[in-house]
Design a protein around this motif. Structure first.
Motif, short mmCIF file in Angstrom:
data_model
loop_
_atom_site.label_atom_id
_atom_site.label_comp_id
_atom_site.label_asym_id
_atom_site.label_seq_id
_atom_site.Cartn_x
_atom_site.Cartn_y
_atom_site.Cartn_z
N THR A 85 0.84 -1.20 0.00
CA THR A 85 0.00 0.00 0.00
C THR A 85 0.87 1.24 0.00
N VAL A 86 2.09 1.11 0.54
CA VAL A 86 3.03 2.24 0.57
C VAL A 86 3.87 2.27 -0.70
N ASN A 87 4.29 1.10 -1.16
CA ASN A 87 5.14 1.01 -2.34
C ASN A 87 4.66 -0.16 -3.21
N PRO A 88 3.66 0.08 -4.07
CA PRO A 88 3.06 -1.00 -4.87
C PRO A 88 4.07 -1.68 -5.80
N ASP A 89 5.11 -1.00 -6.17
CA ASP A 89 6.07 -1.55 -7.13
C ASP A 89 7.27 -2.23 -6.47
N MET A 90 7.28 -2.33 -5.16
CA MET A 90 8.43 -2.90 -4.48
C MET A 90 8.56 -4.38 -4.84
N ASP A 91 9.78 -4.79 -5.16
CA ASP A 91 10.07 -6.18 -5.51
C ASP A 91 10.48 -6.92 -4.23
N ILE A 92 9.56 -7.69 -3.68
CA ILE A 92 9.76 -8.36 -2.40
C ILE A 92 9.90 -9.86 -2.63
N ASP A 93 10.88 -10.45 -2.01
CA ASP A 93 11.00 -11.90 -1.96
C ASP A 93 11.19 -12.28 -0.49
N SER A 94 11.35 -13.56 -0.22
CA SER A 94 11.47 -14.03 1.16
C SER A 94 12.38 -15.24 1.22
N PHE A 95 12.90 -15.50 2.39
CA PHE A 95 13.63 -16.75 2.60
C PHE A 95 13.33 -17.28 4.00
N VAL A 96 13.51 -18.57 4.15
CA VAL A 96 13.27 -19.24 5.43
C VAL A 96 14.30 -18.77 6.45
N MET A 97 13.84 -18.56 7.67
CA MET A 97 14.78 -18.18 8.73
C MET A 97 15.87 -19.25 8.84
N PRO A 98 17.15 -18.89 8.59
CA PRO A 98 18.24 -19.89 8.63
C PRO A 98 18.73 -20.08 10.06
N ALA A 99 17.93 -20.73 10.87
CA ALA A 99 18.19 -20.77 12.31
C ALA A 99 19.29 -21.73 12.71
N ASN A 100 19.63 -22.66 11.82
CA ASN A 100 20.53 -23.75 12.19
C ASN A 100 21.91 -23.66 11.55
N ASP A 101 22.80 -24.52 12.02
CA ASP A 101 24.15 -24.58 11.48
C ASP A 101 24.19 -25.30 10.14
N LYS A 102 23.17 -26.12 9.87
CA LYS A 102 23.07 -26.84 8.60
C LYS A 102 21.75 -26.49 7.91
N GLU A 103 21.82 -26.24 6.61
CA GLU A 103 20.61 -25.85 5.87
C GLU A 103 19.53 -26.90 5.97
N GLU A 104 19.92 -28.18 5.94
CA GLU A 104 18.92 -29.25 5.95
C GLU A 104 18.13 -29.32 7.25
N ASP A 105 18.59 -28.64 8.27
CA ASP A 105 17.87 -28.62 9.55
C ASP A 105 16.88 -27.46 9.64
N ASN A 106 16.91 -26.55 8.68
CA ASN A 106 15.99 -25.42 8.70
C ASN A 106 14.57 -25.86 8.36
N VAL A 107 13.60 -25.16 8.92
CA VAL A 107 12.19 -25.49 8.73
C VAL A 107 11.42 -24.21 8.42
N LEU A 108 10.52 -24.29 7.45
CA LEU A 108 9.67 -23.14 7.14
C LEU A 108 8.58 -23.01 8.19
N ASN A 109 8.42 -21.82 8.70
CA ASN A 109 7.34 -21.53 9.64
C ASN A 109 6.06 -21.24 8.83
N SER A 110 5.18 -22.22 8.77
CA SER A 110 3.95 -22.07 8.01
C SER A 110 2.80 -22.67 8.79
N GLY A 111 1.79 -21.89 9.03
CA GLY A 111 0.62 -22.37 9.77
C GLY A 111 -0.65 -22.14 8.98
N ILE A 112 -1.71 -22.79 9.42
CA ILE A 112 -3.00 -22.68 8.74
C ILE A 112 -3.62 -21.33 9.08
N ASP A 113 -3.73 -20.50 8.08
CA ASP A 113 -4.28 -19.16 8.26
C ASP A 113 -5.80 -19.16 8.21
N LEU A 114 -6.35 -20.09 7.45
CA LEU A 114 -7.81 -20.17 7.33
C LEU A 114 -8.20 -21.61 7.05
#
Length: 430
Positions: free
Chosen positions: A279-308
């Motif tokens: 709403t502030v910047n309609p043209d902004m190019d936004i992407d995302s990445f999973v929080m890299p919480a761990n020492d190994k990439e294979e241990d990372n988990v996407l935080n995704s929950g049921i919104d509806l």
């Protein structure tokens, strides 16, 4: 499986259950034109236009059923009031959180195990719903519809301009923040003046660092939050050094505006924030990445929950008509319309077009490599968001974790007793 009908959690839920059992006439035929009336109340007021379109298309294509969809503000309060007034809807649209857990415990939701549309739902989200049961129950009580995802939003144009690489481990993430800061740019923005925003990075870290079922393990007496949440707390403290000098100065809207205006390279928040940012910047190019919480990439988990998700009320008299509504909601075109409008993640299997801001999370979504928001298990009375905010201000990890454990027992006493009774009753099984 646990036999239901024991002591309920609160007086409000007792009223909800009594009202639900007393209600007559859900899904009855309208006296004026003979159509079966189905009333759906859903809790996403920001999606009202999408649901207006779904309602219109459904009614245009069905001669024997009339659908009314309501999208009130503060829908959970509205729903609980309707339960007490014996004015239940036929279907409710709610999130996969502790309210859903309470409604299952209160026995006001129908077991919809025979609904064939469940076969099209990704197993990861069906598992998330099962995990929300205080104790294991027989049956299925919701159709997961759409999810959201939380990790790190980033300014893709800024990253490409500076040649910054997406981090896959915690060390890489911290090194990236150092690099961005050394180039005179603020790595991250926070909106911690609004306490609920503290939960976004907390959840994104916790799903990768703590057991997925940590709350159930604590209720069973097998561990403590002091043991399981320490690394999450310590790493969250590390992140705030890469935000503004006062991370509590701006609220959610202020943080969204600052990120939209290019005042920071990243924003640890969920996909739900993108419409506000745009709403502030309609043209902004936004992407995302999973929080890299761990020492190994294979241990990372996407935080995704049921919104509806959609639940049929236990006393709905015309299950077939309610199922017809659910079938319509699950049509690919209905799901895609919602995804397009809300930048959501589909819970249904299929070849859906996702928002470009989910590009960095797409692999995790496709592989089902995800876990639910930890706060979906927290009782609202515990005010965990405010506890996290206080912790980030005082920076006393031990005091925070000690209070977390103490308050968990205080606000979950009945649930803990129920879980432990269940464990004793089924100790010799398996």
């Amino acid at each position: 499986m646990y036999k239901r009908g024991k002591k309920l959690i609160s007086t409000g839920l007792i009223l909800c259950m009594v009202a639900a059992m007393a209600l007559q006439g859900c899904g009855t035929k309208d006296k004026s034109d003979g159509k079966i009336e189905i009333n759906l109340v859903q809790y996403k007021p920001e999606a009202v236009k999408t649901f207006e379109q779904i309602e219109e298309k459904f009614n245009e294509t069905h001669d024997d059923i009339h659908l009314t969809i309501e999208s009130p503000n503060d829908a959970m309060t509205v729903l609980k009031t309707r339960f007490i007034r014996e004015d239940n809807p036929d279907i409710i649209g709610i999130g996969g959180d502790v309210n859903f857990s309470n409604f299952m415990d209160a026995e006001i939701l129908m077991d919809i195990s025979d609904f064939e549309g469940l076969n099209d739902i990704k197993q990861a989200y069906r598992d998330i719903d099962k995990a929300l049961e205080f104790v294991p129950l027989e049956g299925t009580y919701a159709v997961p519809y759409v999810a959201n995802a939380a990790g790190i939003l980033y300014n893709r144009e800024m990253f490409e301009e500076h040649g910054w690489e997406i981090p896959e481990t915690w060390d890489e993430f911290m090194s990236l923040c150092e690099q961005i800061q050394s180039e005179g740019i603020l790595p991250m923005y926070f909106g911690f003046k609004d306490t609920w925003t503290c939960l976004a990075p907390w959840n994104a870290l916790a799903v990768g660092l703590a057991p997925i079922d940590v709350c159930r393990q604590v209720n069973k007496g097998e561990t403590t939050f002091t043991d399981e949440y320490r690394e999450t707390a310590e790493k969250m403290l590390e992140t705030i050094q890469y935000g503004p000098d006062d991370p509590f100065a701006y609220d959610y809207n202020g943080a969204c505006t600052a990120f939209a205006n290019g005042e920071a390279a990243m924003y640890p928040i969920g996909s739900y924030a993108v419409p506000q940012i745009q709403t502030v910047n309609p043209d902004m190019d936004i992407d995302s990445f999973v929080m890299p919480a761990n020492d190994k990439e294979e241990d990372n988990v996407l935080n995704s929950g049921i919104d509806l998700q959609f639940c049929v009320m236990a006393d709905c008299e015309n299950k077939e008509a309610a199922y017809e509504v659910l079938d319509f909601l699950l049509k690919d075109e209905s799901v895609q319309a919602y995804l397009d409008a809300q930048n959501a993640v589909p819970c249904k299997e299929g070849d859906f077009e996702l928002s470009s801001m989910l590009d960095g999370m797409r692999t995790y979504i496709e592989e089902g490599r995800m876990a639910d928001y930890q706060d979906h298990y927290y009782p609202s009375e515990m005010s965990v968001d405010a506890q996290i905010q206080t912790f980030l201000m005082k920076k006393d990890t031990d005091a925070f974790l000690k209070k977390f454990d103490k308050d968990w027992i205080r606000y979950n006493r009945d649930i803990i007793q129920k879980v432990q009774d269940y464990e004793k009753e089924h100790a010799n099984e398996n």
